[in-house]
Design a protein around this motif. Structure first.
Motif, PDB file in Angstrom:
ATOM      1  N   SER A  63       0.920  -1.154  -0.021  1.00 28.44           N
ATOM      2  CA  SER A  63      -0.018   0.020   0.077  1.00 28.44           C
ATOM      3  C   SER A  63       0.994   1.368  -0.042  1.00 28.44           C
ATOM      4  CB  SER A  63      -1.189  -0.082   1.119  1.00 28.44           C
ATOM      5  OG  SER A  63      -1.871  -0.941   1.314  1.00 28.44           O
ATOM      6  N   LEU A  64       2.067   1.414   0.838  1.00 32.03           N
ATOM      7  CA  LEU A  64       2.746   2.488   0.756  1.00 32.03           C
ATOM      8  C   LEU A  64       3.320   2.685  -0.495  1.00 32.03           C
ATOM      9  CD1 LEU A  64       4.234   2.164   4.423  1.00 32.03           C
ATOM     10  CD2 LEU A  64       2.667   3.691   3.429  1.00 32.03           C
ATOM     11  N   MET A  65       3.850   1.513  -1.089  1.00 32.82           N
ATOM     12  CA  MET A  65       4.650   1.671  -2.372  1.00 32.82           C
ATOM     13  C   MET A  65       3.689   2.232  -3.317  1.00 32.82           C
ATOM     14  SD  MET A  65       7.834   0.687  -1.733  1.00 32.82           S
ATOM     15  CE  MET A  65       8.386   0.762  -3.522  1.00 32.82           C
ATOM     16  N   ASN A  66       2.278   1.617  -3.422  1.00 32.48           N
ATOM     17  CA  ASN A  66       1.723   2.188  -4.462  1.00 32.48           C
ATOM     18  C   ASN A  66       1.326   3.630  -4.105  1.00 32.48           C
ATOM     19  OD1 ASN A  66       1.298  -0.223  -5.824  1.00 32.48           O
ATOM     20  ND2 ASN A  66      -0.509  -0.978  -4.242  1.00 32.48           N
ATOM     21  N   LEU A  67       1.304   4.090  -2.862  1.00 31.91           N
ATOM     22  CA  LEU A  67       0.821   5.599  -2.652  1.00 31.91           C
ATOM     23  C   LEU A  67       2.093   6.235  -3.194  1.00 31.91           C
ATOM     24  CD1 LEU A  67      -0.773   7.822  -1.110  1.00 31.91           C
ATOM     25  CD2 LEU A  67       0.435   7.227   1.200  1.00 31.91           C
ATOM     26  N   PHE A  68       3.288   5.841  -2.959  1.00 32.94           N
ATOM     27  CA  PHE A  68       4.742   6.727  -3.425  1.00 32.94           C
ATOM     28  C   PHE A  68       4.502   6.533  -5.072  1.00 32.94           C
ATOM     29  CE2 PHE A  68       6.754   5.555   0.901  1.00 32.94           C
ATOM     30  CZ  PHE A  68       6.604   6.826   1.402  1.00 32.94           C
ATOM     31  N   LYS A  69       4.156   5.502  -5.779  1.00 34.77           N
ATOM     32  CA  LYS A  69       4.194   5.482  -7.153  1.00 34.77           C
ATOM     33  C   LYS A  69       3.013   6.273  -7.617  1.00 34.77           C
ATOM     34  CE  LYS A  69       5.732   0.742  -7.666  1.00 34.77           C
ATOM     35  NZ  LYS A  69       5.346  -0.764  -8.240  1.00 34.77           N
ATOM     36  N   HIS A  70       2.044   6.378  -6.916  1.00 37.11           N
ATOM     37  CA  HIS A  70       0.902   7.124  -7.488  1.00 37.11           C
ATOM     38  C   HIS A  70       1.029   8.822  -7.172  1.00 37.11           C
ATOM     39  CE1 HIS A  70      -3.139   7.804  -8.755  1.00 37.11           C
ATOM     40  NE2 HIS A  70      -3.425   8.717  -7.753  1.00 37.11           N
ATOM     41  N   SER A  71       1.855   9.172  -6.149  1.00 40.64           N
ATOM     42  CA  SER A  71       2.432  10.421  -6.008  1.00 40.64           C
ATOM     43  C   SER A  71       3.185  11.009  -6.892  1.00 40.64           C
ATOM     44  CB  SER A  71       2.993  10.636  -4.635  1.00 40.64           C
ATOM     45  OG  SER A  71       1.881  10.176  -3.454  1.00 40.64           O
ATOM     46  N   PHE A  72       4.359   9.965  -7.252  1.00 40.11           N
ATOM     47  CA  PHE A  72       5.094  10.754  -8.233  1.00 40.11           C
ATOM     48  C   PHE A  72       4.585  10.543  -9.635  1.00 40.11           C
ATOM     49  CE2 PHE A  72       8.027   9.399  -4.725  1.00 40.11           C
ATOM     50  CZ  PHE A  72       8.487  10.618  -4.633  1.00 40.11           C
ATOM     51  N   GLN A  73       3.764   9.558  -9.910  1.00 41.08           N
ATOM     52  CA  GLN A  73       3.221   9.366 -11.420  1.00 41.08           C
ATOM     53  C   GLN A  73       2.187  10.389 -11.661  1.00 41.08           C
ATOM     54  OE1 GLN A  73       2.776   5.168 -11.914  1.00 41.08           O
ATOM     55  NE2 GLN A  73       4.912   4.815 -11.818  1.00 41.08           N
ATOM     56  N   LEU A  93      -4.877  11.060   2.940  1.00 43.95           N
ATOM     57  CA  LEU A  93      -5.115  10.864   3.943  1.00 43.95           C
ATOM     58  C   LEU A  93      -6.162   9.732   4.130  1.00 43.95           C
ATOM     59  CD1 LEU A  93      -5.294  11.983   7.028  1.00 43.95           C
ATOM     60  CD2 LEU A  93      -7.290  13.017   6.349  1.00 43.95           C
ATOM     61  N   GLY A  94      -6.858   9.368   3.208  1.00 40.01           N
ATOM     62  CA  GLY A  94      -7.641   8.044   3.004  1.00 40.01           C
ATOM     63  C   GLY A  94      -6.848   6.798   2.768  1.00 40.01           C
ATOM     64  N   LYS A  95      -5.859   6.873   2.114  1.00 42.87           N
ATOM     65  CA  LYS A  95      -4.878   5.673   1.730  1.00 42.87           C
ATOM     66  C   LYS A  95      -3.924   5.425   2.915  1.00 42.87           C
ATOM     67  CE  LYS A  95      -4.900   6.346  -3.037  1.00 42.87           C
ATOM     68  NZ  LYS A  95      -4.093   6.621  -4.428  1.00 42.87           N
ATOM     69  N   LEU A  96      -3.741   6.493   3.674  1.00 47.38           N
ATOM     70  CA  LEU A  96      -2.994   6.418   4.807  1.00 47.38           C
ATOM     71  C   LEU A  96      -3.689   5.741   5.992  1.00 47.38           C
ATOM     72  CD1 LEU A  96      -0.759   9.586   5.190  1.00 47.38           C
ATOM     73  CD2 LEU A  96       0.045   7.283   4.604  1.00 47.38           C
ATOM     74  N   PHE A  97      -5.082   6.098   6.227  1.00 47.73           N
ATOM     75  CA  PHE A  97      -5.971   5.630   7.071  1.00 47.73           C
ATOM     76  C   PHE A  97      -6.144   3.908   7.058  1.00 47.73           C
ATOM     77  CE2 PHE A  97     -10.033   4.441   8.418  1.00 47.73           C
ATOM     78  CZ  PHE A  97     -10.072   4.683   9.793  1.00 47.73           C
ATOM     79  N   VAL A  98      -6.327   3.633   5.640  1.00 50.19           N
ATOM     80  CA  VAL A  98      -6.246   2.310   5.436  1.00 50.19           C
ATOM     81  C   VAL A  98      -5.042   1.362   5.845  1.00 50.19           C
ATOM     82  CG1 VAL A  98      -6.469   0.598   3.505  1.00 50.19           C
ATOM     83  CG2 VAL A  98      -8.001   2.637   3.449  1.00 50.19           C
ATOM     84  N   VAL A  99      -4.043   2.188   5.629  1.00 48.31           N
ATOM     85  CA  VAL A  99      -2.852   1.497   6.143  1.00 48.31           C
ATOM     86  C   VAL A  99      -2.586   1.353   7.642  1.00 48.31           C
ATOM     87  CG1 VAL A  99      -0.258   1.686   5.885  1.00 48.31           C
ATOM     88  CG2 VAL A  99      -1.531   2.026   3.941  1.00 48.31           C
ATOM     89  N   LEU A 100      -2.461   2.579   8.161  1.00 50.42           N
ATOM     90  CA  LEU A 100      -2.514   2.755   9.689  1.00 50.42           C
ATOM     91  C   LEU A 100      -3.666   2.552  10.515  1.00 50.42           C
ATOM     92  CD1 LEU A 100      -0.317   6.060   9.615  1.00 50.42           C
ATOM     93  CD2 LEU A 100       0.455   3.580   9.565  1.00 50.42           C
ATOM     94  N   GLY A 101      -4.810   2.538  10.003  1.00 54.66           N
ATOM     95  CA  GLY A 101      -6.134   2.153  10.667  1.00 54.66           C
ATOM     96  C   GLY A 101      -5.957   0.819  11.527  1.00 54.66           C
ATOM     97  N   PRO A 102      -5.554  -0.315  10.901  1.00 57.24           N
ATOM     98  CA  PRO A 102      -5.490  -1.504  11.497  1.00 57.24           C
ATOM     99  C   PRO A 102      -4.649  -1.636  12.606  1.00 57.24           C
ATOM    100  CG  PRO A 102      -5.641  -1.837   9.376  1.00 57.24           C
ATOM    101  CD  PRO A 102      -5.390  -0.541   9.556  1.00 57.24           C
ATOM    102  N   ILE A 103      -3.299  -0.753  12.493  1.00 60.83           N
ATOM    103  CA  ILE A 103      -2.673  -0.720  13.846  1.00 60.83           C
ATOM    104  C   ILE A 103      -3.202   0.003  15.004  1.00 60.83           C
ATOM    105  CG2 ILE A 103      -0.521   0.093  14.537  1.00 60.83           C
ATOM    106  CD1 ILE A 103      -0.050  -1.846  12.345  1.00 60.83           C
ATOM    107  N   MET A 104      -3.807   1.285  14.528  1.00 56.95           N
ATOM    108  CA  MET A 104      -4.584   1.844  15.643  1.00 56.95           C
ATOM    109  C   MET A 104      -5.788   1.097  16.421  1.00 56.95           C
ATOM    110  SD  MET A 104      -4.586   5.966  14.227  1.00 56.95           S
ATOM    111  CE  MET A 104      -5.406   5.386  12.632  1.00 56.95           C
TER     112      MET A 104
END
Length: 362
Positions: A63-73, A93-104
């Protein structure tokens, strides 16, 4: 020379040597004063978070790799406007919530489980009320320099020692892989560091959980010691919950007096008084509409028996002396009870005698 030592036993009256009563435990629980170890919460939350990381680590990485790719592309090539920045921010913010939400979520659930395992279901709003005595510098000084503060210091040192030893052991056993990181790709190096971080977190959480078990038993011991009661405390609690024994005795005495007055008011209604002659007095009444047999409307012993005889004489009630019958009726009957069947013959003869006397008088 013999020296005598005098002890004032009242000096020990305030010593809190007795276990807390169920009511005291309930009251302290309502105030939020329960046996709870914060180390148990920390250990379970740590294990919960790192177990979640271990389970969803690959998903988080992708998910984080896809977020970085989408940001740069995509984001880097868009025209910057106020509206675009707002939409990009919400998307990230929505994509980070999906990544960090399970941890919280894992941390929250772990904290709830840890508290429930220790104290069960508890809602104590009084525990979060503002209390000015907590700002008392003297009390704060006592808390700092106390046995409990010393125990907390030892606990902290043990936690640092255990967790540091676990982390050092993992690093020591992985020293060769760490030295080779410069020769590996970024992807492999990050994967190795991620695995080692999760491993260190799990082992550190397990070590902390091991220590927290001892801390939990200490907290229970300390809690039991703090809620101990003195003998005077138990007496005061009993008075509050059950009522003052002196007041209760006065109420019972008043009830007995009222019952005595009601009983003495029924004596003039009796057909006959059977006496011992001085110790017992039994008042009998025969009413065919109420009962098939004569029944007791009053009885007494000693002083009360004397009063019954006085009332009977003032109202011309026939008094018959029969020692065995008086004792038997007093011991086997209560006020309002019919006489036992085995005494029917004796009572019938007495009543016949009473009725003959009344007819002679008429």
């Amino acid at each position: 020379m013999v020296h005598q030592l005098k002890l004032d036993l009242q000096f020990f009256a305030g010593e809190k040597t007795e276990k807390a009563t169920p009511k005291k435990r309930q009251d302290t629980r309502k105030k939020g004063q329960v046996a709870k170890s914060s180390d148990v919460n920390t250990a379970i939350v740590l294990l919960g978070v790192f177990l979640t990381l271990f389970a969803i680590g690959p998903f988080m990485k992708d998910s984080l790799m896809n977020l970085f790719k989408h940001s740069f592309q995509v984001y880097m090539h868009e025209t910057i406007t106020i509206q675009n920045v707002h939409l990009i921010f919400l998307d990230i913010l929505g994509k980070l919530f999906v990544v960090l939400g399970p941890i919280m979520l894992a941390a929250i659930v772990s904290a709830i489980v840890a508290n429930y395992l220790q104290v069960g279901t508890l809602f104590a709003p009084e525990a979060i009320k503002m209390k000015l005595n907590k700002l008392d510098p003297i009390q704060g000084f006592k808390r700092i320099y106390s046995v409990r503060a010393l125990v907390e210091l030892v606990k902290s040192l043990l936690k640092i020692l255990f967790v540091g030893l676990v982390a050092f052991s993992i690093l020591w056993f992985s020293v060769y892989e760490l030295l080779k990181l410069s020769q590996q790709s970024v992807h492999a190096a990050l994967a190795f560091l991620g695995r080692m971080t999760v491993q260190m977190g799990l082992f550190a959480g397990a070590a902390l959980l091991f220590l927290s078990v001892f801390d939990y038993f200490y907290q229970r011991y300390d809690h039991e010691k703090n809620i101990r009661m003195s003998k005077q405390d138990i007496k005061d609690e009993y008075k509050k919950s059950e009522g003052d024994p002196l007041i209760k005795s006065k109420i019972k005495q008043k009830q007995r007096e009222m019952a005595m007055q009601r009983m003495m008011a029924d004596v003039p209604k009796a057909d006959v008084i059977i006496t011992n002659p001085t110790h017992f007095a039994i008042c009998l009444k025969y009413d065919g509409d109420k009962m098939d047999a004569p029944y007791v409307i009053a009885k007494g012993v000693d002083f009360i028996a004397l009063k019954i005889r006085e009332v009977a004489k003032s109202h011309n009630i026939t008094i018959v002396e029969n020692k065995p019958l008086a004792r038997a009726l007093y011991s086997q009957t209560e006020i309002g009870d019919p006489i036992p069947e085995e005494y029917f013959q004796a009572i019938a003869e007495i009543l016949a005698y009473v009725y003959r006397l009344k007819n002679q008088v008429k």
